[in-house]
Design a protein around this motif. Structure first.
Motif, PDB file in Angstrom:
ATOM      1  N   ASN A 471       0.833  -1.205   0.000  1.00  0.00           N
ATOM      2  CA  ASN A 471       0.000   0.000   0.000  1.00  0.00           C
ATOM      3  C   ASN A 471       0.864   1.251   0.000  1.00  0.00           C
ATOM      4  OD1 ASN A 471       0.787  -0.806   2.612  1.00  0.00           O
ATOM      5  ND2 ASN A 471      -0.807   0.498   3.533  1.00  0.00           N
ATOM      6  N   GLU A 472       1.941   1.236   0.789  1.00  0.00           N
ATOM      7  CA  GLU A 472       2.816   2.405   0.863  1.00  0.00           C
ATOM      8  C   GLU A 472       3.608   2.570  -0.438  1.00  0.00           C
ATOM      9  OE1 GLU A 472       5.239   2.227   4.365  1.00  0.00           O
ATOM     10  OE2 GLU A 472       3.511   2.270   5.709  1.00  0.00           O
ATOM     11  N   ILE A 474       2.654   1.824  -3.400  1.00  0.00           N
ATOM     12  CA  ILE A 474       1.792   2.410  -4.431  1.00  0.00           C
ATOM     13  C   ILE A 474       1.740   3.932  -4.301  1.00  0.00           C
ATOM     14  CG2 ILE A 474      -0.619   2.578  -5.207  1.00  0.00           C
ATOM     15  CD1 ILE A 474      -0.809  -0.459  -4.362  1.00  0.00           C
ATOM     16  N   ILE A 475       1.561   4.410  -3.073  1.00  0.00           N
ATOM     17  CA  ILE A 475       1.511   5.867  -2.862  1.00  0.00           C
ATOM     18  C   ILE A 475       2.829   6.512  -3.276  1.00  0.00           C
ATOM     19  CG2 ILE A 475       1.189   7.711  -1.155  1.00  0.00           C
ATOM     20  CD1 ILE A 475      -0.403   5.715   0.544  1.00  0.00           C
ATOM     21  N   LEU A 476       3.923   5.867  -2.904  1.00  0.00           N
ATOM     22  CA  LEU A 476       5.235   6.417  -3.256  1.00  0.00           C
ATOM     23  C   LEU A 476       5.430   6.520  -4.763  1.00  0.00           C
ATOM     24  CD1 LEU A 476       7.891   4.914  -0.824  1.00  0.00           C
ATOM     25  CD2 LEU A 476       7.200   7.306  -1.114  1.00  0.00           C
ATOM     26  N   GLU A 478       3.251   6.816  -7.027  1.00  0.00           N
ATOM     27  CA  GLU A 478       2.445   7.908  -7.576  1.00  0.00           C
ATOM     28  C   GLU A 478       3.141   9.254  -7.411  1.00  0.00           C
ATOM     29  OE1 GLU A 478      -1.311   7.746  -5.603  1.00  0.00           O
ATOM     30  OE2 GLU A 478      -2.008   6.072  -6.833  1.00  0.00           O
ATOM     31  N   ASN A 479       4.015   9.352  -6.410  1.00  0.00           N
ATOM     32  CA  ASN A 479       4.628  10.647  -6.105  1.00  0.00           C
ATOM     33  C   ASN A 479       6.110  10.722  -6.472  1.00  0.00           C
ATOM     34  OD1 ASN A 479       2.402  12.226  -4.806  1.00  0.00           O
ATOM     35  ND2 ASN A 479       2.341  10.408  -3.528  1.00  0.00           N
ATOM     36  N   ILE A 523       5.189  11.704   2.846  1.00  0.00           N
ATOM     37  CA  ILE A 523       4.406  11.475   1.616  1.00  0.00           C
ATOM     38  C   ILE A 523       3.380  10.366   1.837  1.00  0.00           C
ATOM     39  CG2 ILE A 523       4.527  10.593  -0.757  1.00  0.00           C
ATOM     40  CD1 ILE A 523       6.937  12.110  -1.231  1.00  0.00           C
ATOM     41  N   ILE A 524       3.794   9.305   2.505  1.00  0.00           N
ATOM     42  CA  ILE A 524       2.914   8.148   2.669  1.00  0.00           C
ATOM     43  C   ILE A 524       1.736   8.449   3.589  1.00  0.00           C
ATOM     44  CG2 ILE A 524       2.795   5.798   3.625  1.00  0.00           C
ATOM     45  CD1 ILE A 524       5.784   5.533   2.637  1.00  0.00           C
ATOM     46  N   THR A 525       2.005   9.184   4.676  1.00  0.00           N
ATOM     47  CA  THR A 525       0.958   9.330   5.699  1.00  0.00           C
ATOM     48  C   THR A 525       0.082  10.554   5.512  1.00  0.00           C
ATOM     49  OG1 THR A 525       2.584  10.398   7.097  1.00  0.00           O
ATOM     50  CG2 THR A 525       2.192   8.070   7.495  1.00  0.00           C
ATOM     51  N   GLU A 527      -2.664  12.730   4.343  1.00  0.00           N
ATOM     52  CA  GLU A 527      -3.891  12.633   3.546  1.00  0.00           C
ATOM     53  C   GLU A 527      -4.048  13.936   2.760  1.00  0.00           C
ATOM     54  OE1 GLU A 527      -7.488  11.276   5.683  1.00  0.00           O
ATOM     55  OE2 GLU A 527      -5.994  10.591   7.126  1.00  0.00           O
ATOM     56  N   PHE A 529      -2.906  15.097  -0.058  1.00  0.00           N
ATOM     57  CA  PHE A 529      -1.573  15.607  -0.311  1.00  0.00           C
ATOM     58  C   PHE A 529      -1.592  16.937  -1.053  1.00  0.00           C
ATOM     59  CE2 PHE A 529       2.393  15.936  -2.538  1.00  0.00           C
ATOM     60  CZ  PHE A 529       3.292  15.583  -1.562  1.00  0.00           C
TER      61      PHE A 529
END
Ligand code: ZN
Ligand code: ZN
Length: 598
Positions: A471-472, A474-476, A478-479, A523-525, A527, A529
């Motif tokens: 999950n983390e 994926i967020i990374l 994206e950024n 970045i991960i935590t 909300e 962003f």
């Protein structure tokens, strides 16, 4: 009477009263807005037991004839309905045809009104018309509402919270007084004067009447316009912070409105000047072509929608930050202790305590001082102190962003507890929190570096590889582009793993892996962003990590460098978390404290 019958009657009245008379404040609001609609220039609100026992509103407006007076208490009174267009116009406070009958259904109401030709008095008890007779011809209207809720169980509940009721009412009237500085408002509770404005149409005078002289002295006028908006009003020094947003008053075309975006941009302008959960005192009047606002978005019409909000936000932000950047904001330690009583008063505004402490003689004294304050505020010279140096002038590092020198050069004397620098100059003694000061310097440095479009980077001798849960990861992923923009060279590296080959040059060289982790964590935590919030957060976090800590015994030379760099900051007075970096005992304070001067 049978139990069932009583229940029926209570229920019926409660439904009739509806939302309109949930609080005493709603009744006061209705009566005051009627008085304003009647073109009054003086409105007197007299409460007994915060309005639960008695509310009396007397105005000097146009008054009513007998027919209108009776009509006002019948459901769906039509005099206002006919002017439906007024609903959205600026001059009318809107259609509230059902309010008076609802109020009369849960209380005993006596109305006296005169238009100068006829005088009428009528009494209604629990919704029943008891009498109508003619009365005196004093022009205006007076409505006495007694024993509100006497026939509903709600009353008991409110008897327990008289202070809360009073706080709601005073908050409301304060805002009306700020909206209508041309109307004289008098408020009393159990015959004690709570507010008495003079109707002289001076906003600063109303601020003084509401918040007192201590606050008024620390208000700064702002004024400006762009193609669409005109903004004028007063903002407080950051030191006057409050723990809620109640003291932010925004008026649009003369009406009090509560718009979250607007409040947010005001509060954001104070970013790092005050801690995150604290708020300034603000009164802002915004004038705008009605075409650019939509007043119809909220049923109570407290909220509105702006088109071109971005230009309004930009205007307000620049007006506020330009003022803040001119101020000298070093808290006077000796003064703080002296006026502690007053400070408590400020921070607990709207709590009923203030009103208990209300002292009419003190108010008179404040009034006499007021004219002096206005003069000094209006002449604008309160923010620039003439240098009165006796010391030989040193070559100075001149901060290039400000024309005014906000802190004079300070000479370090020593270090207390390995934490606080003692420094001096001709104006007095200073205590500087070495961590907070260093944090501010680093914060401004990193913020600047982070917004550099062509970041300088440095290759790592040993690339860092980091593994993440899916999950983390994926967020990374994206950024990635944000990280690249910041100056990181990074790639995917097998299963849920990234490799970092270069880092921006501003990032700490020791503990690099930990610092990188920290940034990725943000970045991960985070909300919702948002890039600017993210950069600000990184700057504050890295600044804290990179700064000298308490109990680091720094050298005299380090202190000198630190103080000079602090002086060159855009805001040298607080750390990125809004805590003070520097406090002072003025020369005069010291002499007083040691009884050298009396
Ligand atoms: Zn810190
Ligand atoms: Zn801090």
């Amino acid at each position: 009477m049978s139990k069932i019958h009583i229940m029926d009657e209570i229920l019926a009245n409660k439904i009739a009263a509806g939302e309109v008379v949930e609080k005493c404040m709603n009744v006061v609001k209705e009566l005051v807005e009627n008085a304003i609609d009647a073109q009054s220039t003086e409105i007197k609100i007299e409460l007994q037991d915060s309005g639960v026992k008695e509310i009396k509103v007397t105005d000097n407006g146009v008054g009513m004839d007998q027919e209108d007076a009776i009509l006002a208490f019948s459901r769906h009174a039509t005099s206002k309905l006919l002017e439906e267009d007024d609903l959205y116009s600026i001059n009318s406070l809107g259609f509230r045809g059902e309010a008076l009958p609802s109020i009369a259904s849960v209380s005993n109401v006596t109305l006296q009104t005169s238009n100068g030709i006829t005088g009428t008095e009528l009494n209604i008890n629990g919704g029943k018309l008891i009498h109508v007779r003619s009365s005196e011809l004093r022009k205006g209207t007076s409505i006495l509402v007694k024993d509100l809720f006497y026939n509903t169980p709600v009353r008991l509940k409110y008897l327990k919270s008289l202070y809360t009721e009073l706080a709601y009412i005073t908050e409301y009237i304060n805002k009306m007084a700020l909206s209508y500085p041309n109307i004289k408002f008098i408020v009393t509770n159990n015959n004690k004067v709570l507010l008495n404005t003079d109707g002289s149409n001076r906003l600063l005078k109303v601020i003084n009447d509401i918040y007192g002289l201590t606050v008024t002295k620390k208000m700064i006028e702002i004024k400006g316009e762009n193609d669409d908006y005109q903004v004028q009003g007063y903002i407080s020094y950051p030191e006057l912070m409050k723990s809620n947003k109640n003291s932010i008053t925004t008026l649009v075309n003369g009406r009090v409105i509560k718009n979250n975006d607007l409040i947010r941009s005001i509060v954001d302008s104070y970013h790092t000047y005050i801690p995150q959960d604290k708020y300034p005192i603000i009164v802002l009047k915004i004038e705008v072509d009605p075409i650019l606002i939509d007043v119809n978005i909220h049923p109570t019409k407290m909220d509105i929608k702006f088109s071109k909000f971005d230009t309004l936000k930009e205007l307000i932000t620049s007006l506020i930050t330009n003022q803040l950047e001119k101020l000298t904001l070093i808290p006077d330690a000796a003064l703080e202790t002296k006026t502690e009583g007053n400070n408590t008063k400020i921070s607990t505004n709207y709590s009923p305590k203030i009103y208990e402490e209300f002292d009419i003689n003190k108010k008179k004294e404040e009034f006499e001082n007021f004219e002096k304050i206005v003069l000094s505020l209006e002449s604008d010279n309160y923010e620039i102190k003439e240098p009165t140096s006796n010391y030989p002038k040193e070559p100075e590092i001149k901060p290039d962003h400000a024309e005014v020198e906000r802190i004079k050069k300070m000479y370090p004397v020593g270090l207390v507890h390995g934490t606080y620098i003692i420094a001096e100059n001709e104006e007095g003694m200073f205590l500087i929190d070495q961590h907070a000061a260093n944090e501010r310097i680093n914060y401004e440095y990193y913020l600047e570096e982070l917004s550099n479009p062509l970041p300088n980077k440095t290759d790592l001798l040993v690339p860092i590889t980091l593994e993440f849960p899916s999950n983390e990861y994926i967020i990374l992923k994206e950024n990635f582009d944000i990280l690249t923009d910041l100056g990181f060279d990074l790639d995917e590296f097998g299963f849920q793993t990234i490799v970092i080959r270069a880092i921006p040059i501003w990032l700490m060289k020791s503990n690099t892996e930990q610092a990188v982790r920290k940034i990725l964590d943000i970045i991960i935590t985070k909300e919702n962003f948002k890039l600017d919030k993210f950069l600000d957060h990184i700057a504050a976090t890295v600044a804290c990590k990179a700064s000298i800590k308490a109990n680091d015994h720094i050298t005299q030379n380090d202190m000198e460098v630190l103080l000079e760099r602090l002086r060159a900051c855009k805001n040298p007075f607080t750390c990125p978390h809004g805590r003070p970096t520097i406090i002072t005992y003025s020369k005069y304070d010291l002499e007083k404290l040691f009884k050298r001067s009396m």
